[in-house]
Design a protein around this motif. Structure first.
Motif, PDB file in Angstrom:
ATOM      1  N   GLN A 228      69.064  43.267  24.924  1.00  0.00           N
ATOM      2  CA  GLN A 228      69.462  42.666  26.192  1.00  0.00           C
ATOM      3  C   GLN A 228      69.791  43.744  27.219  1.00  0.00           C
ATOM      4  N   LYS A 229      70.447  44.825  26.737  1.00  0.00           N
ATOM      5  CA  LYS A 229      70.794  45.929  27.635  1.00  0.00           C
ATOM      6  C   LYS A 229      69.540  46.596  28.172  1.00  0.00           C
ATOM      7  N   ASP A 230      68.552  46.850  27.265  1.00  0.00           N
ATOM      8  CA  ASP A 230      67.293  47.443  27.703  1.00  0.00           C
ATOM      9  C   ASP A 230      66.578  46.530  28.681  1.00  0.00           C
ATOM     10  N   GLN A 231      66.632  45.239  28.414  1.00  0.00           N
ATOM     11  CA  GLN A 231      65.981  44.289  29.317  1.00  0.00           C
ATOM     12  C   GLN A 231      66.643  44.310  30.694  1.00  0.00           C
ATOM     13  N   ASP A 232      68.000  44.376  30.686  1.00  0.00           N
ATOM     14  CA  ASP A 232      68.709  44.436  31.966  1.00  0.00           C
ATOM     15  C   ASP A 232      68.384  45.721  32.712  1.00  0.00           C
ATOM     16  N   GLN A 233      68.309  46.850  31.978  1.00  0.00           N
ATOM     17  CA  GLN A 233      67.982  48.119  32.618  1.00  0.00           C
ATOM     18  C   GLN A 233      66.575  48.082  33.204  1.00  0.00           C
ATOM     19  N   ASN A 234      65.639  47.491  32.444  1.00  0.00           N
ATOM     20  CA  ASN A 234      64.269  47.387  32.950  1.00  0.00           C
ATOM     21  C   ASN A 234      64.214  46.523  34.199  1.00  0.00           C
ATOM     22  N   GLN A 235      65.002  45.445  34.183  1.00  0.00           N
ATOM     23  CA  GLN A 235      65.034  44.596  35.367  1.00  0.00           C
ATOM     24  C   GLN A 235      65.629  45.334  36.559  1.00  0.00           C
ATOM     25  N   ASP A 236      66.697  46.130  36.291  1.00  0.00           N
ATOM     26  CA  ASP A 236      67.290  46.910  37.379  1.00  0.00           C
ATOM     27  C   ASP A 236      66.306  47.942  37.912  1.00  0.00           C
ATOM     28  N   GLN A 237      65.582  48.597  37.003  1.00  0.00           N
ATOM     29  CA  GLN A 237      64.595  49.577  37.446  1.00  0.00           C
ATOM     30  C   GLN A 237      63.481  48.921  38.248  1.00  0.00           C
TER      31      GLN A 237
END
Length: 289
Positions: free
Chosen positions: A171-180
């Motif tokens: 979920q954290k990686d997904q959130d980071q990807n969304q932020d990027q």
């Protein structure tokens, strides 16, 4: 008469019961013989013949607990644990004394341990101890089953924690990807807006340059007009070609002509003044240029 008939009926029932008892006793003896033969074959590692004899013993006496118990042992040794469990269960249900029940449930616990069903093994060993609390082997197996159950539960908890941590990381990686992706999108929009502003500034600069160009052309035009007017005012006294003047600058010949014309004009003015005077000497006006 009725009493005689009642006595005859009772005697018949007794005789029939005795006959049934004789048949049961005969069947039990036959079952015992087949069980004995099965034990012999099993001791000689002849599993097929041992299994056949045990099955014959069970068919002769379905209530027998020894034949299914021994057949369960044969399956257990042959590592056919599901069949072994079924026969141990049958032996425990048919057992008429606590000793036989204890043995059946003890072996059922062993099957559960082989299948790594530790909770069921704990329950089976507990039932075996209820029928024989003095059996130390059963007590040891119970302790072992509890320890294995504890480790299994701890492992399951660790696996669950790892799964939860993995889900959190995903979920954290997904959130980071969304932020990027959002930052990249915002950057692209910013570049587009900057490009539009630069284009507007460029168009504005081009417009300012055009306006300045028009103003410069107007100034040059006005300057040329002034030069033409000045040239028209200066009389040309000779036929010599004049030097082409630079913008806003008179040639030497034009300056000479301009001085002579000014002197002539001053002379005419002075003559008119002298003519009007009654007295006074004629004054020559000289200028040091």
């Amino acid at each position: 008469m009725k009493k005689i008939l009642l006595i005859i009926g009772l005697l018949g029932s007794v005789a029939q019961a005795q006959e049934l008892d004789k048949e049961k006793e005969k069947a039990a003896k036959i079952a015992t013989n087949f069980t004995w033969e099965g034990n012999k074959e099993l001791s000689e590692s002849n599993f097929v013949n041992a299994e056949a004899n045990y099955r014959k013993a069970i068919s002769q006496n379905a209530a027998n607990s020894i034949a299914p118990y021994n057949l369960g042992n044969a399956y257990y040794q042959n590592e056919t644990y599901s069949e072994a469990f079924g026969r141990f269960k049958q032996a425990g249900e048919n057992a008429t004394n606590k000793a036989d029940k204890h043995r059946a449930y003890h072996n059922m616990g062993n099957v559960f341990m082989k299948n790594k069903e530790y909770q069921k093994a704990v329950d089976a060993y507990k039932e075996a101890l209820r029928n024989d609390p003095t059996d130390e082997e059963t007590r040891y197996n119970l302790a072992l089953a509890k320890e294995m159950l504890k480790k299994e539960q701890e492992q399951q908890q660790n696996d669950q924690n790892q799964d939860d941590n993995k889900d959190q990381d995903d979920q954290k990686d997904q959130d980071q990807n969304q932020d990027q992706d959002q930052d990249k999108k915002d950057g692209d929009n910013k570049e587009d807006n900057k490009g539009g502003e630069d284009e507007q500034d460029q168009n504005k600069d081009e417009g300012d340059q055009e306006d300045k160009g028009d103003e410069k052309q107007e100034e040059n035009k006005e300057g040329e007009g002034d030069n033409e007017n000045e040239q028209d005012d200066i009389p040309n006294t000779d036929d010599q070609p004049q030097q082409q003047p630079r913008p806003n600058q008179l040639s030497p010949q034009q300056i000479k002509n301009l001085l002579e014309a000014m002197q002539n004009e001053e002379k005419k003015v002075q003559e008119k003044i002298d003519a009007q005077k009654v007295k006074g000497a004629k004054i020559k006006n000289e200028k040091d240029w």
